[in-house]
Design a protein around this motif. Structure first.
Motif, PDB file in Angstrom:
ATOM      1  N   PRO A  72      41.998  44.887  34.306  1.00 22.40           N
ATOM      2  CA  PRO A  72      41.996  43.801  35.306  1.00 22.40           C
ATOM      3  C   PRO A  72      40.790  42.904  35.063  1.00 22.40           C
ATOM      4  N   ALA A  73      40.844  41.675  35.559  1.00 21.34           N
ATOM      5  CA  ALA A  73      39.710  40.757  35.377  1.00 21.34           C
ATOM      6  C   ALA A  73      38.459  41.384  35.984  1.00 21.34           C
ATOM      7  N   PRO A  74      37.333  41.332  35.295  1.00 19.38           N
ATOM      8  CA  PRO A  74      36.124  41.966  35.832  1.00 19.38           C
ATOM      9  C   PRO A  74      35.607  41.250  37.078  1.00 19.38           C
ATOM     10  N   VAL A  75      35.041  42.024  37.978  1.00 18.77           N
ATOM     11  CA  VAL A  75      34.425  41.444  39.173  1.00 18.77           C
ATOM     12  C   VAL A  75      32.906  41.534  38.980  1.00 18.77           C
ATOM     13  N   VAL A  76      32.234  40.410  39.061  1.00 18.02           N
ATOM     14  CA  VAL A  76      30.780  40.411  38.854  1.00 18.02           C
ATOM     15  C   VAL A  76      30.088  40.668  40.185  1.00 18.02           C
ATOM     16  N   ASP A  77      29.333  41.753  40.241  1.00 17.94           N
ATOM     17  CA  ASP A  77      28.531  42.060  41.438  1.00 17.94           C
ATOM     18  C   ASP A  77      27.109  41.604  41.117  1.00 17.94           C
ATOM     19  N   MET A  78      26.831  40.342  41.452  1.00 19.41           N
ATOM     20  CA  MET A  78      25.566  39.730  41.029  1.00 19.41           C
ATOM     21  C   MET A  78      24.359  40.485  41.589  1.00 19.41           C
TER      22      MET A  78
END
Ligand code: FAD
Ligand code: NAD
Length: 461
Positions: A72-78
């Protein structure tokens, strides 16, 4: 307080120099106004390369389907990205501080140093008190800070520097970067990979004008293929903040003017030496035209017994150069080694992906010097390791002397380009003719093995 050695700034030269001099029995003071470790540890290499590693993970996740892995598209946890960076930086700084504080004969003094005369300084401590310090020898390692150009409106427009942008809690929607040098390239690719729209504004007509055009062109294509917009020959003439909090820049290019809006503005247009608080003029230290400390090739300033090391001098501004400055100064003072900074090999690596590892002469510099050369080039599409790992972007290039066959320089735009370049650096240190690398046995299938193929291209040249 009187010392044998006073070192100002705990950067990549100051800290090892202070520890070394104390260890051999010199009464030594190391004065630092902020955090030990200076730029590299706190604002430069360590945090930026830590963040770049996060950006690369996001990129690899997005491109894994090409290798048959669906994700799945990565989710960036800034916030997590920044926390990881902070943990690594804080641990590194703490280890360094512990080492300095445990070194016998070394006083680590926290405060800002200013010259009051020849070899005399006042240190202003954070609690408002001050200490007078004197040194038989003084070593300036105060580093450099981002240069903010005099653009109309810049002071009323929010902007980031390479230091402040590394504390962002959210990913910018549209990051506009002034400049297209090391910081712009590395941070531009990082934020693009984290999900930002990115525009680079460079006033020069050419990108990376110290590099060969084919190398700079290849890197430009790679970044543009990732969706980064690069506008060359573009000056920013005015900056302002809009009512919705966005920034608006007025651009001038080819005699025409237009505006560009972004959510965040990063200024990455070079760095200037930290001398405002130090006041070197009070010690009679001569500066260069650009305002850096002038030294001879053994790093002594115009004042005998006062030395300058690292970015505060005009020259290549890299951690390994600052560290080498420490070696030159300490070995000359302690071992009478007679070392000079003239003609030293200056490797460097731009940590884009692929990396650009560089050493020695470029093709254009060699031709300007009138050297008779052969040029070896290999596309990464011909590198076995690149094909197997799906990393075929970039190229390798080496310059050799037509007569002696010695390697004069190399540009390696490739995965692990810095490591591959280092192989050629060692060959240059040993003055090996290129045939030794062409015919040498390297483990298969490594990237370095393709140095065989790179130099084979000269067989019919
Ligand atoms: C974002 C970024 C990324 C970078 N990445 C790389 C990289 O990947 N590889 C690489 O080789 N280089 C990199 N660099 C460059 C590298 O960080 C510097 O060249 C290196 O840190 C050398 O610094 P220095 O030893 O000259 O001084 P610094 O490390 O800058 O230290 C100077 C110290 O002096 C202190 N100081 C200043 N004035 C005073 C005063 N009056 N009194 C007391 N203390 C004072 C400062 O607080 C600071 O701690 C990067 C730089 C940046 C900004
Ligand atoms: N991987 C590494 O080794 C690494 C990484 C980051 C930084 N650094 C060090 O930090 C230093 C500073 O990096 P940097 O990127 O700020 O400087 P830089 O000198 O590498 O690049 C600055 C760029 O900004 C352009 N510029 C300057 N003023 C401008 C203006 N008003 N409008 C548009 N463009 C303008 C310049 O032409 C240049 O291309 C580097 O020189 C390098 O020594 C090294």
């Amino acid at each position: 307080m009187k010392y044998d050695a006073v070192i100002i700034g705990s950067g990549q030269a100051g800290s090892p120099l202070a520890a070394k001099l104390a260890k051999v029995g010199w009464k030594t003071a190391l004065i630092e106004k902020r955090w030990v470790g200076g730029t590299c540890v706190n604002d430069g290499c360590t945090p930026s390369k830590t963040l770049i590693a996060s950006g690369r993970r996001a990129y690899l996740a997005r491109h894994s389907a090409a290798l048959g892995i669906q994700m799945p598209a990565p989710v960036v946890d800034m916030a997590a990205v920044i926390q990881r960076k902070d943990r690594i930086v804080i641990a590194k700084r703490a280890r360094l501080e512990e080492w300095l504080r445990k070194t016998d004969g070394l006083d680590l003094i926290i405060g800002t140093a200013s010259f009051t005369g020849d070899k005399k300084l006042t240190v202003h401590h954070p609690d408002g008190t001050s200490t007078e310090v004197e040194g038989e020898f003084i070593f300036v390692n105060t580093g450099a800070s981002p240069q903010i150009p005099a653009i109309e409106g810049v002071n009323d427009t929010p902007y980031y520097t390479s230091t402040t942008i590394m504390d962002l809690k959210t990913v910018p929607d549209h990051l506009v970067i002034l400049g297209a040098g090391y910081i712009a390239m590395e941070f531009g690719q990082l934020f693009r990979r984290l999900g930002s729209q990115v525009t680079l504004l460079e006033r020069s007509a050419a990108l990376l004008n110290k590099e060969d055009d084919d190398i700079a062109g290849e890197l430009k294509n790679i970044l543009e293929m990732e969706g980064i917009k690069i506008r060359l020959g573009t000056a920013v003439t005015k900056a302002s903040r809009l009512a919705d909090g966005k920034i608006e820049l007025t651009l001038s290019s080819n005699g025409t003017s237009q505006t560009l809006t972004g959510s965040h503005w990063l200024i990455a247009s070079g760095r200037l030496p930290n001398l405002r608080e130090l006041k070197p003029e009070r010690a009679g230290i001569v500066l260069t035209e650009k305002g850096f400390i002038k030294t001879d090739d053994r790093l002594e300033t115009s004042v005998k017994g006062i030395y300058a090391l690292g970015d505060v001098r005009e020259g290549p501004a890299f951690t390994h150069i600052s560290y080498n400055d420490y070696l030159v100064v300490s070995r000359n003072l302690l071992d009478k080694a007679g070392l000079s900074v003239q003609d030293r090999l200056v490797p460097y690596c731009m940590f884009t992906d692929p990396e650009l590892g560089r050493i020695g002469l470029t093709e254009k510099a060699a031709r300007e010097k009138g050297r008779r050369i052969k040029v070896a080039k290999l596309s990464m599409t011909q590198v076995a390791r690149g094909i197997e790992t799906g990393e075929t972007r970039g190229m390798m290039k080496a310059i050799v002397d037509e007569e002696t066959h010695e390697i004069l320089g190399a540009s390696i735009l490739a995965p692990h380009g810095g490591e591959i370049m280092s192989v050629l650096e060692v060959a240059m240190m040993g003055k090996l003719p290129y045939e030794k690398i062409r015919d040498g046995i390297f483990a298969h299938p490594t990237f370095s093995e393709s140095l065989n193929n790179l130099f084979m291209t000269l067989d019919n040249a």
